[in-house]
Design an enzyme around this catalytic site. Sequence first.
Site, PDB file in Angstrom:
ATOM      1  CD  GLU A   1       3.930   6.583  -0.913  1.00 39.12           C
ATOM      2  OE1 GLU A   1       3.573   7.654  -0.364  1.00 39.12           O
ATOM      3  OE2 GLU A   1       3.429   6.177  -1.971  1.00 39.12           O
TER       4      GLU A   1
ATOM      5  N   GLY B   1       0.850  -1.172   0.000  1.00 39.80           N
ATOM      6  CA  GLY B   1       0.000   0.000   0.000  1.00 39.80           C
ATOM      7  C   GLY B   1       0.889   1.226   0.000  1.00 39.80           C
ATOM      8  NE  ARG B   2      -1.835   6.427  -0.884  1.00 47.96           N
ATOM      9  CZ  ARG B   2      -2.153   7.287   0.103  1.00 47.96           C
ATOM     10  NH1 ARG B   2      -1.278   8.124   0.571  1.00 47.96           N
ATOM     11  NH2 ARG B   2      -3.376   7.297   0.595  1.00 47.96           N
TER      12      ARG B   2
ATOM     13  CE1 TYR C   1       1.353  -2.927  -9.000  1.00 47.58           C
ATOM     14  CE2 TYR C   1       2.523  -0.851  -8.767  1.00 47.58           C
ATOM     15  CZ  TYR C   1       1.513  -1.599  -9.334  1.00 47.58           C
ATOM     16  OH  TYR C   1       0.658  -1.023 -10.237  1.00 47.58           O
TER      17      TYR C   1
ATOM     18  CB  CYS D   1       2.549  -4.752  -2.506  1.00 46.01           C
ATOM     19  SG  CYS D   1       1.751  -3.612  -3.637  1.00 46.01           S
ATOM     20  CG  HIS D   2       4.162  -0.071  -3.030  1.00 48.37           C
ATOM     21  ND1 HIS D   2       3.046  -0.638  -3.610  1.00 48.37           N
ATOM     22  CD2 HIS D   2       4.553   0.925  -3.857  1.00 48.37           C
ATOM     23  CE1 HIS D   2       2.765  -0.004  -4.735  1.00 48.37           C
ATOM     24  NE2 HIS D   2       3.668   0.944  -4.906  1.00 48.37           N
TER      25      HIS D   2
END
Length: 184
Positions: free
Chosen positions: A89, A85-86, A138, A115-116
Amino acid sequence: MSKKILIITGDAVEALEVYYPYYRVLEAGYEAVIASPTKKTLRTVVHDFEGWDTYTEKPGYQLDSHISFSEVDPSQFDGLIIPGGRAPEYIRLDENVPGILAHFFETNKPVGAICHAALVLGALKDKSFFEGRTMTAYTACRFDVEQLGATFTSDTLHVDGNIVSGHAWPDLPGFMREFLKQLS
């Protein structure tokens, strides 16, 4: 004694990538602890692939974290899961994250990164943990995997030693199967 799995995340975590591992760990009879920058109710997001050049994002469910990153004693855990997801970050910027990550790599405990999550692994100062290793993530995180010193594979699931990596939420069944194998 039951094994204990740490899940590190924050707001804007991809809903399936946190809920599926959380419930799967509980289903396997292990304890699952969700840690975030502060102990709070997290806001999840739903990423979907709807014909755009990238994914779309919509609000998801709310989820309580159990502890803050500063409360984590990684020696108390048998494995680590990092959802995407985000959230990756910004959780990588938390001063406690490098120490948490380092423990799992120094002790060769299972690390699941989907993923991320490769963004979070970049918080480690010592990139030697990734030399000669192969990981997936990802597609947009290919360069982040390569910056770690690992080789990126376009396979949607990859296991290399203690690292189980997955491309995105559609790969969760295999991702969790392989992560749970690492615990036994």
